[in-house]
Design a protein around this motif. Structure first.
Motif, PDB file in Angstrom:
ATOM      1  N   ASN A  66       0.805  -1.219   0.000  1.00 39.39           N
ATOM      2  CA  ASN A  66       0.000   0.000   0.000  1.00 39.39           C
ATOM      3  C   ASN A  66       0.840   1.273   0.000  1.00 39.39           C
ATOM      4  O   ASN A  66       0.336   2.345  -0.316  1.00 39.39           O
ATOM      5  CB  ASN A  66      -0.910  -0.010   1.232  1.00 39.39           C
ATOM      6  CG  ASN A  66      -1.965   1.070   1.190  1.00 39.39           C
ATOM      7  OD1 ASN A  66      -2.675   1.202   0.207  1.00 39.39           O
ATOM      8  ND2 ASN A  66      -2.072   1.850   2.253  1.00 39.39           N
ATOM      9  N   TYR A 102      -4.761  -3.590   2.413  1.00 38.01           N
ATOM     10  CA  TYR A 102      -5.464  -2.421   1.879  1.00 38.01           C
ATOM     11  C   TYR A 102      -5.764  -2.553   0.391  1.00 38.01           C
ATOM     12  O   TYR A 102      -4.949  -3.068  -0.377  1.00 38.01           O
ATOM     13  CB  TYR A 102      -4.623  -1.162   2.074  1.00 38.01           C
ATOM     14  CG  TYR A 102      -4.593  -0.636   3.495  1.00 38.01           C
ATOM     15  CD1 TYR A 102      -5.536   0.291   3.932  1.00 38.01           C
ATOM     16  CD2 TYR A 102      -3.619  -1.046   4.401  1.00 38.01           C
ATOM     17  CE1 TYR A 102      -5.511   0.790   5.221  1.00 38.01           C
ATOM     18  CE2 TYR A 102      -3.580  -0.567   5.689  1.00 38.01           C
ATOM     19  CZ  TYR A 102      -4.529   0.358   6.102  1.00 38.01           C
ATOM     20  OH  TYR A 102      -4.504   0.849   7.380  1.00 38.01           O
ATOM     21  N   GLN A 104      -6.410   0.246  -2.164  1.00 40.30           N
ATOM     22  CA  GLN A 104      -6.452   1.638  -2.575  1.00 40.30           C
ATOM     23  C   GLN A 104      -5.689   1.744  -3.891  1.00 40.30           C
ATOM     24  O   GLN A 104      -4.889   0.873  -4.229  1.00 40.30           O
ATOM     25  CB  GLN A 104      -5.803   2.548  -1.525  1.00 40.30           C
ATOM     26  CG  GLN A 104      -6.610   2.722  -0.252  1.00 40.30           C
ATOM     27  CD  GLN A 104      -5.904   3.607   0.764  1.00 40.30           C
ATOM     28  OE1 GLN A 104      -4.890   3.210   1.331  1.00 40.30           O
ATOM     29  NE2 GLN A 104      -6.432   4.788   0.992  1.00 40.30           N
ATOM     30  N   CYS A 127     -14.800   0.066   3.288  1.00 43.42           N
ATOM     31  CA  CYS A 127     -14.737   1.123   4.309  1.00 43.42           C
ATOM     32  C   CYS A 127     -15.326   2.424   3.771  1.00 43.42           C
ATOM     33  O   CYS A 127     -16.210   3.025   4.372  1.00 43.42           O
ATOM     34  CB  CYS A 127     -13.291   1.331   4.756  1.00 43.42           C
ATOM     35  SG  CYS A 127     -12.421  -0.200   5.173  1.00 43.42           S
ATOM     36  N   LEU A 131     -11.568   3.326  -0.299  1.00 44.76           N
ATOM     37  CA  LEU A 131     -10.791   2.416   0.547  1.00 44.76           C
ATOM     38  C   LEU A 131     -11.574   1.160   0.869  1.00 44.76           C
ATOM     39  O   LEU A 131     -12.657   1.217   1.469  1.00 44.76           O
ATOM     40  CB  LEU A 131     -10.387   3.118   1.848  1.00 44.76           C
ATOM     41  CG  LEU A 131      -9.776   2.231   2.944  1.00 44.76           C
ATOM     42  CD1 LEU A 131      -8.463   1.611   2.469  1.00 44.76           C
ATOM     43  CD2 LEU A 131      -9.552   3.020   4.233  1.00 44.76           C
ATOM     44  N   TRP A 132     -11.028   0.021   0.435  1.00 49.73           N
ATOM     45  CA  TRP A 132     -11.529  -1.281   0.841  1.00 49.73           C
ATOM     46  C   TRP A 132     -10.431  -1.980   1.630  1.00 49.73           C
ATOM     47  O   TRP A 132      -9.263  -1.557   1.604  1.00 49.73           O
ATOM     48  CB  TRP A 132     -11.892  -2.142  -0.374  1.00 49.73           C
ATOM     49  CG  TRP A 132     -13.021  -1.630  -1.213  1.00 49.73           C
ATOM     50  CD1 TRP A 132     -13.770  -0.509  -1.011  1.00 49.73           C
ATOM     51  CD2 TRP A 132     -13.514  -2.245  -2.415  1.00 49.73           C
ATOM     52  NE1 TRP A 132     -14.706  -0.373  -2.005  1.00 49.73           N
ATOM     53  CE2 TRP A 132     -14.573  -1.425  -2.888  1.00 49.73           C
ATOM     54  CE3 TRP A 132     -13.180  -3.387  -3.127  1.00 49.73           C
ATOM     55  CZ2 TRP A 132     -15.289  -1.714  -4.048  1.00 49.73           C
ATOM     56  CZ3 TRP A 132     -13.885  -3.690  -4.287  1.00 49.73           C
ATOM     57  CH2 TRP A 132     -14.929  -2.875  -4.730  1.00 49.73           C
ATOM     58  N   HIS A 133     -10.810  -3.033   2.321  1.00 47.92           N
ATOM     59  CA  HIS A 133      -9.826  -3.788   3.084  1.00 47.92           C
ATOM     60  C   HIS A 133     -10.152  -5.272   2.990  1.00 47.92           C
ATOM     61  O   HIS A 133     -11.314  -5.661   2.873  1.00 47.92           O
ATOM     62  CB  HIS A 133      -9.820  -3.349   4.557  1.00 47.92           C
ATOM     63  CG  HIS A 133      -8.582  -3.737   5.305  1.00 47.92           C
ATOM     64  ND1 HIS A 133      -8.412  -4.971   5.892  1.00 47.92           N
ATOM     65  CD2 HIS A 133      -7.427  -3.056   5.540  1.00 47.92           C
ATOM     66  CE1 HIS A 133      -7.217  -5.027   6.453  1.00 47.92           C
ATOM     67  NE2 HIS A 133      -6.603  -3.886   6.262  1.00 47.92           N
ATOM     68  N   HIS A 162      -1.969  -6.227   7.365  1.00 51.05           N
ATOM     69  CA  HIS A 162      -1.876  -4.782   7.562  1.00 51.05           C
ATOM     70  C   HIS A 162      -3.180  -4.239   8.139  1.00 51.05           C
ATOM     71  O   HIS A 162      -4.162  -4.073   7.440  1.00 51.05           O
ATOM     72  CB  HIS A 162      -1.559  -4.107   6.225  1.00 51.05           C
ATOM     73  CG  HIS A 162      -0.904  -2.775   6.372  1.00 51.05           C
ATOM     74  ND1 HIS A 162      -0.387  -2.074   5.301  1.00 51.05           N
ATOM     75  CD2 HIS A 162      -0.666  -2.001   7.456  1.00 51.05           C
ATOM     76  CE1 HIS A 162       0.152  -0.946   5.717  1.00 51.05           C
ATOM     77  NE2 HIS A 162      -0.028  -0.870   7.018  1.00 51.05           N
ATOM     78  N   ASN A 163      -3.185  -4.006   9.456  1.00 53.46           N
ATOM     79  CA  ASN A 163      -4.339  -3.447  10.164  1.00 53.46           C
ATOM     80  C   ASN A 163      -5.637  -4.212   9.921  1.00 53.46           C
ATOM     81  O   ASN A 163      -6.626  -3.649   9.412  1.00 53.46           O
ATOM     82  CB  ASN A 163      -4.531  -1.975   9.798  1.00 53.46           C
ATOM     83  CG  ASN A 163      -3.346  -1.102  10.189  1.00 53.46           C
ATOM     84  OD1 ASN A 163      -2.867  -0.306   9.392  1.00 53.46           O
ATOM     85  ND2 ASN A 163      -2.862  -1.264  11.405  1.00 53.46           N
ATOM     86  N   TYR A 166      -9.542  -3.181  10.689  1.00 54.51           N
ATOM     87  CA  TYR A 166     -10.496  -2.422   9.867  1.00 54.51           C
ATOM     88  C   TYR A 166     -11.840  -3.149   9.792  1.00 54.51           C
ATOM     89  O   TYR A 166     -12.887  -2.518   9.666  1.00 54.51           O
ATOM     90  CB  TYR A 166      -9.924  -2.205   8.464  1.00 54.51           C
ATOM     91  CG  TYR A 166      -9.159  -0.917   8.307  1.00 54.51           C
ATOM     92  CD1 TYR A 166      -9.558   0.057   7.393  1.00 54.51           C
ATOM     93  CD2 TYR A 166      -8.031  -0.666   9.077  1.00 54.51           C
ATOM     94  CE1 TYR A 166      -8.858   1.237   7.245  1.00 54.51           C
ATOM     95  CE2 TYR A 166      -7.315   0.509   8.946  1.00 54.51           C
ATOM     96  CZ  TYR A 166      -7.735   1.470   8.037  1.00 54.51           C
ATOM     97  OH  TYR A 166      -7.043   2.628   7.902  1.00 54.51           O
TER      98      TYR A 166
END
Length: 498
Positions: A66, A102, A104, A127, A131-133, A162-163, A166
């Protein structure tokens, strides 16, 4: 891939650089790593900075699919392969960490194209429109393939989700217990896939980068390290879950102070250490408190002018700009629209007159100065100069304009820097209580990094080093003696320093 023996031998070449073992990977990792957020292949100074770091004793690189829409990984791949080809560095001496999750930019386009073709990635979290996750196996398989291509490597040493929290933030599941069950179900499915990626030789170890590891258990998007470890052990006692990453700095100290593991009896860092996990710390110099960014760094003061003197400089610049427009821009052999463009670009005084008192952060102002204000002024100067190449009056006027502009911009920056450095004294005084004479001489950024590096459970502090000067700054911190009474700072200051 990185190896225990080769990473150990790497530090034999750099005896003054401290290293720690990255958990059960058994890799020897420099206590500071090269953080690649905002690092991009299109910027030569970023390439030079990474080269300098790797040839100075920093062998941890942390990037993500990302970052800069893949440009970060491309730069890492170019630098590494250049150094490998020149025999200045061996692949097994460096630890490459990358991340996925991510959607993006180009990743978002891939996700949308697949959805439109009826082959959408599984378990997408939408999201926002931009932005999608996702951490599903089909998505991560795609992401690891793309990361390996950009990095030009056969294997990633550590691959992090990565995070993943979300999902907890944006999930449409309203029931808290069901939402939590689904969250850890997704993590388990992903871990099963990542074990297959290890078997296939595409990654060596895996883990999670989460902003909520060190939060209170009651927070909706809290990620429990205890539950994550339990999931990994359910899959296999010989699992390759080995590394965690989270934010920690002089203000955000939950990793040291919040008891959020084992029924509120242990902190995140205690539990990570007890389970032999490598710990990477991000955002050591960018604290977030009450939705406000606090930059933990001192700034150079090159000009000493008060607000009244800065206002006088703006007035002087305004007069020079008016003269340039009236005497030269209006008589350029250009179209009306081109003249207007030059006029707009040379009107810095108008922008500064209405905005300079609104600037608060010297770092942000410096970025505006370098990416917006100076390029506009340079464009105008070049355009006017091209139209009057032999007129010495124009040459002198443009030279005076450039000098006044630089003095003014430096004065505004220095004025902001002076105020920020005064605010930083609260941090300096708090740290200096536990620091020796040499440590007290360090800058705030160096002290902030050193304090984190002094925590035994922290393996590596990731620092954004966008220039060779930043690398030098970090190296000075790495070479400093650790703060013996480090824990006293965290436990005595808590949330009081903000």
């Amino acid at each position: 891939m990185a190896s225990s023996e080769s990473t150990k031998n790497y530090f034999a070449k750099y005896p003054d650089i401290k290293s720690k073992i990255l958990g059960k990977t058994e890799f020897n990792a420099s206590i500071c790593g090269f953080g690649c957020y905002r690092i991009d292949d299109g910027i030569p100074q970023h390439q030079r900075a990474l080269e300098k770091a790797l040839l100075s004793g920093i062998n941890v690189i942390d990037t993500s699919s990302n970052y800069s829409d893949g440009g970060s990984e491309i730069l890492v791949g170019k630098v590494l392969n250049n150094l490998f080809s020149d025999n200045q560095l061996s692949r097994d001496e460096v630890i490459v960490v990358s991340k996925g999750g991510y959607l993006q930019g180009s990743n978002l386009k891939i996700g949308m194209d697949r959805e439109n073709s009826g082959k959408a990635f599984t378990d997408i979290v939408k999201c926002t429109n931009d932005l999608w996750h996702c951490i599903s196996s089909d998505f991560l398989e795609n992401q690891i393939t793309l990361s390996l291509q950009r990095l030009n490597l056969e294997k990633i040493d550590v691959y992090l989700l990565h995070n993943p929290e979300y999902f907890l933030t944006y999930s449409i599941i309203s029931d808290p217990e069901r939402r939590e069950r689904e969250y850890y179900r997704r993590i388990k499915d992903t871990f099963i896939h990542l074990e297959k990626e290890v078997d296939q030789g595409r990654i060596s170890y895996y883990g999670i980068s989460s902003n909520t590891f060190a939060e209170k258990e009651t927070k909706q998007n809290f990620t429990s390290l205890e539950k994550v470890i339990s999931i990994a052990n359910e899959i296999s006692k010989q699992n390759h879950f080995a590394v965690v990453q989270f934010p920690m700095n002089l203000v955000e100290n939950g990793g040291m102070n919040i008891l959020n593991q084992k029924k509120g009896t242990k902190t995140f860092l205690q539990f990570a250490g007890e389970n032999n996990l490598g710990v990477l710390v991000n955002r050591p110099l960018n604290a977030i408190n009450k939705n406000r960014l606090i930059r933990l760094a001192d700034y150079p003061v090159t000009e000493d002018r008060n607000d009244n003197e800065i206002s006088s400089l703006i007035d002087d610049l305004s007069q020079q700009e008016s003269n340039l427009i009236e005497k030269y821009v209006n008589y350029m052999g250009s179209s009306a629209s081109e003249k207007k463009n030059v006029t707009d670009c040379i009107s810095l005084s108008t922008i500064l007159k209405s905005n300079y008192r609104k600037f608060e952060n010297p770092g942000n102002f410096n970025e505006i100065k370098s990416t917006y204000l100076i390029p506009r002024a340079n464009f105008a100067i070049n355009e006017i100069g091209k139209n009057f190449p032999d007129d010495q009056n124009v040459v002198r006027a443009l030279r005076n304009y450039a000098v006044t502009t630089n003095i003014l911009l430096d004065s505004i920056f220095s004025n902001l820097a002076k105020k920020k450095n005064q605010d930083n004294e609260i941090f300096h005084k708090a740290i200096d209580k536990f620091a020796n004479n040499e440590q007290q001489k360090l800058s705030l950024s160096q002290k902030a990094i050193l304090l984190i590096n002094s925590v035994p459970q922290v393996t590596t502090t990731l620092v954004g080093m966008k220039s060779a000067n930043y690398v030098d700054d970090v190296l000075k911190s790495i070479k400093s003696e650790i703060i013996a009474d480090f824990s006293n700072y965290w436990h005595n200051n808590g949330d009081s320093i903000q």
